[in-house]
Every structure is written in C-alpha cells, then in structure tokens.
Scaffold this active site. Structure first.
Site, mmCIF file in Angstrom:
data_model
loop_
_atom_site.group_PDB
_atom_site.id
_atom_site.type_symbol
_atom_site.label_atom_id
_atom_site.label_comp_id
_atom_site.label_asym_id
_atom_site.label_seq_id
_atom_site.Cartn_x
_atom_site.Cartn_y
_atom_site.Cartn_z
ATOM 1 N N ASP A 102 1.506 -1.069 -0.428
ATOM 2 C CA ASP A 102 -0.559 -0.307 0.187
ATOM 3 C C ASP A 102 0.815 1.318 0.088
ATOM 4 O OD1 ASP A 102 0.598 -0.385 2.300
ATOM 5 O OD2 ASP A 102 -0.586 0.922 3.387
ATOM 6 N N GLU A 126 0.172 -1.037 5.222
ATOM 7 C CA GLU A 126 1.442 -0.693 6.692
ATOM 8 C C GLU A 126 0.931 0.401 6.914
ATOM 9 O OE1 GLU A 126 5.194 0.484 7.235
ATOM 10 O OE2 GLU A 126 3.981 1.150 5.298
#
Length: 393
Positions: free
Chosen positions: A77, A143
């Site tokens: 991400d 994350e």
C-alpha cells in the site's frame, strides 16, 4: 557495480506503480499480478485476506520450505496523493535525471520490484544447488495505516509452523541497516458537551475548549519528555514525542459547540511504555469531566485506540545481523523515529533488520522518486545475499 538497474526490475516496477494501491483502495489487482508472475516461474503463493476480502497479504517460498527462511518483506500500500501537486504522473513510472518517479517508487515498490526480478534466477539456482536456507517473499497490506495487515501474514506463518531464520524489511534506508525504531500509537478522543446559544455560554459546555485543555496537557507531556525524558543517542529524534494531528468540532461561530474530537499520537523508544502517557491524559480527562458534568450531566469524554505499532530493536549478533553487517560493510546500524513492520515481526520473535533502496525523505511527498543507482545497489545487495546465505557453502 552498475549504477543502472536491470531492465527486468524497471519493467516490474513500472507494472507495480501502475496499480493504485492507496491504503483506502484494494491491493488485489497488484497481488493477483504477483501471484501470476510467481506462478509463471513455478512458485506458489499463499494469500491471507482482510475481513472484507478486499485486500490480501502474500507469502511465497523458494527452495526447500522445510529449511528456515530468509524473508524479504515489503508492503504494497501507498499513501494518498490528494492535495499534492505533481510534475510527473502519480501512478506510472517516469524515468528522468537518474531517478524513477511515481507514488510508491521509494516507499516501497522499488524494493519489491528488485526482489521479484531475482525470482527466475533464484528458482533456477534452487533446482541446481543444495541450499541451507529457503527464501521467503512477503507482501502485506495496510502498513501505511498502522501495520494492520502483516499481523495476519505472521499469524499464518506461525499456524503453518513455517521455520524462519530472520526477516529483512526493505523500507527506504539508502541501503544502510536500520536496527531500531520507535513505536507509534494513535488515539481518538471524543469530547461531548452541551450546545447553547453563544449569548448564553454559561448554559452550555464548550467541547472545543475542553478538548483544547486536553491537547494542552498532551503538549505539556511532550515538552516534559523533550526536556527531561529518556534519551537514546542513536535516534535522529532521541526522545519520546507526542503531538495532536487532527481536530474537528463545532457548527457555527455563534453556537457553543456540543462536540469535538481530535487524534493524538505517541512515538516512543524501545523499552518505554506509551501507556503511561495515555494514562496521564485519561486521568486529566476524569478531572475535566467532573467539571463539565456540573453543568451538563450528559457530558462525556471517551478514547479510542486507532493504531498501536510496537517499537523494534534488533538484538546484537544473530544470523540476520551478521549477514547485513557483511553485506553493508558496517557494524551496528541506524535508529529512526519512523515505524515499520519490523515491530510486528520482532514482536513475534522473528529477528529483523530494515534495509532497502531509496530515502525516507522522498516517501509520502509529491514527485516521490527512487534513484536508479539505489535500485542497482539493491540488486547487487540481493545477489550478494543469495551468494552468502542461500547457496550451499
């Protein structure tokens, strides 16, 4: 050593950058592409999904899976580009001035691309040589919003009793080892008062003003820690920090606001306990609430934990530290104030080092980039790692 990465790494990076994997979006298109890429080289991947099925972690092993794995880990991400002014396309690869631009190029799809580009060679070596370690590839989701996804990947490894020798998290460190970082916790505080016409302020309870008093208390805690708190000289910011990052409340200038909420964070050193700061804020809130309820018995102050990423401090010695020390040509390493998934792996008893291409200074910024020379250095580093810990000696 070449200052230019392989065409394979650049081609893979271009594909990875083309996926909009902002944390609010699904990462499944990217994960599916990686699954197909690995399958094309005879490598099977295991996925663990989020509750709603819109996101997934990936783990794949090369070599004998019964052997302890050296895991190469990265998150898929990226942070949003909203409100940022970019000169280059955001979700595409642009190469200029010795750099690769695009959201996630540094943080941290550049590392993932370098790892995936090595897969064909690693597969061929695994078939022709006797290894004493296996190689794991771990990709996670979410994350950037609190290291939320990787916990499921780690739990799956533990449930399947996958042997792990250690983990290298490829966050951008300029290919220098990071051996410690702070933890981070976010809390939302909601303050409920009583609305009133602003001409009758004594009949209301001003939620913004009480929130401001809590925020001032948080700032006093931060100032005290900066002046008198524990110090760790290895860190760029060598003490625990607190700050308020978001606030919202009120409806109009002539209405005593009924509600206000804010989000504050604590970034604490390994060995410290962030709960002691949160307890101080909660205790102060109890005193404020008594005062508020003298006017409005319905008043309330509540707290909600949003993020809790543990700190990380690598143990001296050990296999991973030894490999990284040799490959980086240095003893020890750096400590940083930002947080990575190393805290999650470390919490699970997995030895870690953070080391990857690019600079954290470029992460999250407009026109994010990674230097071509850094990608080339990462490729050479991975080749040296393979020669050192995977091929039989």
């Amino acid at each position: 050593m070449s200052s230019v990465p392989s065409s394979a790494s650049l081609a893979i990076l271009a594909r990875l950058l083309s996926f909009d994997t902002t944390s609010r979006e699904s990462n499944l298109a990217l994960i599916d592409w990686v699954v197909d890429y690995l399958a094309g080289h005879g490598v099977a991947a295991k996925l663990t999904h989020s509750d709603d099925g819109s996101k997934a972690n990936l783990y794949a092993a090369i070599g004998d899976a019964s052997l302890p794995a050296i895991i190469l880990s990265g998150h898929t991400d990226v942070v949003p580009v909203d409100g940022q002014v970019w000169q280059f396309p955001t979700f595409a690869l642009t190469q200029a001035d010795g750099k690769v631009y695009g959201r996630g190029s540094a943080d941290m799809k550049g590392f993932i691309a370098c790892v995936l580009a090595q897969v064909p060679q690693w597969v061929a070596l695994a078939q022709s040589q006797c290894w004493h370690r296996s190689l794991g590839i771990a990709l996670s989701y979410d994350e950037e919003v609190g290291c939320l996804g990787v916990g499921r990947l780690i739990a799956d490894l533990q449930a399947r009793q996958v042997p792990v020798a250690g983990c290298i998290i490829g966050e951008p460190t300029g290919m220098r080892p990071v051996i410690a970082h702070k933890g981070i916790a976010h809390y939302r505080c909601r303050v409920q008062g009583r609305a009133a016409h602003s001409s009758l302020t004594p009949q209301g309870v001003n939620a913004i003003e009480y929130a401001a008093r809590l925020i001032t208390h948080i700032r006093k805690l931060a100032d005290t820690e900066a002046s008198f708190g524990n110090r760790h000289p290895l860190y760029d910011v060598p003490f625990t920090t607190l700050q308020t990052g978001l606030i919202t409340g009120g409806n109009a200038a002539n209405i005593v606001p009924k509600s206000c909420e804010f989000v504050f964070e604590v970034r604490w050193l390994p060995g410290d306990q962030h709960e002691r700061f949160v307890s101080s804020v909660r205790d102060y809130a109890v005193n404020l609430l008594q005062e508020m309820r003298e006017v409005a018995p319905e008043a309330d102050i509540s707290f909600e934990q949003l993020v809790n990423c543990p700190p990380f401090q690598s143990e001296d010695g050990g296999e991973i530290r030894e490999h990284v020390a040799v490959l980086c040509g240095c003893q020890g390493g750096d400590a940083v104030a930002y947080t990575t998934e190393a805290g999650r792996f470390h919490e699970a008893g997995i030895a870690c080092v953070v080391c990857g291409p690019g600079s954290i200074v470029q992460a999250h910024r407009p026109d994010e980039f990674v230097e071509l020379s850094q990608l080339a250095a990462c490729e050479a580093w991975l080749a040296a790692l393979q020669a050192r810990v995977i091929a039989a000696v």
